[in-house]
Design a protein around this motif. Structure first.
Motif: not given
Ligand SMILES: [Zn+2]
Length: 279
Positions: A26-40, A50-63
């Motif tokens: 669920v956290i991954y689905l919430l994060y997906l719109p933000f990941s669009l900022f890091v377009k490949s 690296v940027m996408r997984s780093g961003g997801f990990s940060l949000i995941y840990v905080l939640i």
């Protein structure tokens, strides 16, 4: 085609994260719109990963640190502490496993666990109790793979007690990344359920032992007297209804008279690498 591949990737990541952490999908689905900022297209492929997984990990840990615990409390489950203190000598066998939200229990089980740890510490001041898998924070009936019965906040696995041979202090660490799979195997002449179960076709019974990359138990010994005391203290809790360890350890520790200790059956996994107890 590109869209279909992306959809398959999303479903795959969602499923893996849900199975391992319950809320990660669920956290991954919430994060997906933000990941669009890091377009490949903007960054190289690997930099984007690296940027996408780093961003997801940060949000995941905080939640997981700040949002899940209070929500779980409303659901009637509390999170066991990752690190031990003088007052509460219990700790996680793996911070990673705790970050995967596998350390939630009902308050009454937490109380019994803390009481047991304090009783053990009174007799053995250097001993700390290490917990392994507990339960996920939400949805009764949601299985915690591979410990399928851990689905209601009423089950807890803990490690056995080991002592440093030289220092004579308690080791207080696990022997593998997860804490499972490093066993006190049956000796010659002892009941050997791991062999019996495997012969009957229960391939999963010894699976964790086979797939675990573990440290060698060098310089430490399984403390028979301390483990017997630990199991007696667990059983003394009225709320604890059942305890699972392998039959050869029940005999070796001279705990045959305790009815709460019983064999869990070949459909489960072997219990000479940890103690399971439940309400
Ligand atoms: Zn268990």
């Amino acid at each position: 085609m590109k869209f279909i591949l992306k959809a398959i990737r999303t479903v795959f990541i969602f499923s893996i994260l849900t199975v391992l952490t319950q809320v990660g999908g669920v956290i991954y689905l919430l994060y997906l719109p933000f990941s669009l900022f890091v377009k490949s297209e903007k960054y190289s492929f690997w930099k984007s990963i690296v940027m996408r997984s780093g961003g997801f990990s940060l949000i995941y840990v905080l939640i997981c640190l700040f949002i899940i615990p209070p929500l779980a409390k409303k659901n009637g489950l509390v999170q066991l502490p990752c690190f031990s203190t003088k007052e509460i000598p219990v700790k996680s066998g793996s911070v990673l496993m705790s970050l995967m939200n596998r350390n939630y229990v009902k308050p009454v089980l937490q109380e019994a666990f803390f009481k047991t740890a304090k009783d053990v510490q009174k007799k053995y001041p250097s001993a700390e109790l290490i917990y392994l898998d507990a339960n996920f924070p939400f949805f009764e009936g949601f299985p915690l793979i591979p410990h399928l019965s851990h689905d209601d906040g009423e089950k807890l696995d803990i490690a056995f007690l080991y002592k440093n041979k030289k220092a004579k202090e308690f080791y207080n660490k696990t022997f593998s990344l997860t804490g499972y799979g490093v066993c006190e195997a049956p000796k010659k002449g002892e009941t050997n359920k791991p062999n019996d179960c495997e012969k009957q076709g229960y391939w999963q019974y010894n699976l964790l032992k086979k797939v675990t990359f573990s440290k060698v138990k060098k310089g430490v010994e399984f403390d028979k007297i301390a483990n017997r005391f630990l199991l007696q203290k667990i059983i003394e809790n009225k709320e604890v209804k059942e305890v699972f360890i392998e039959p050869h350890l029940q005999n070796r520790l001279n705990l045959g008279k305790y009815k709460k200790i019983r064999f869990h059956g070949c459909h489960a996994v072997r219990h000479d690498d940890h103690i399971h107890f439940q309400l």
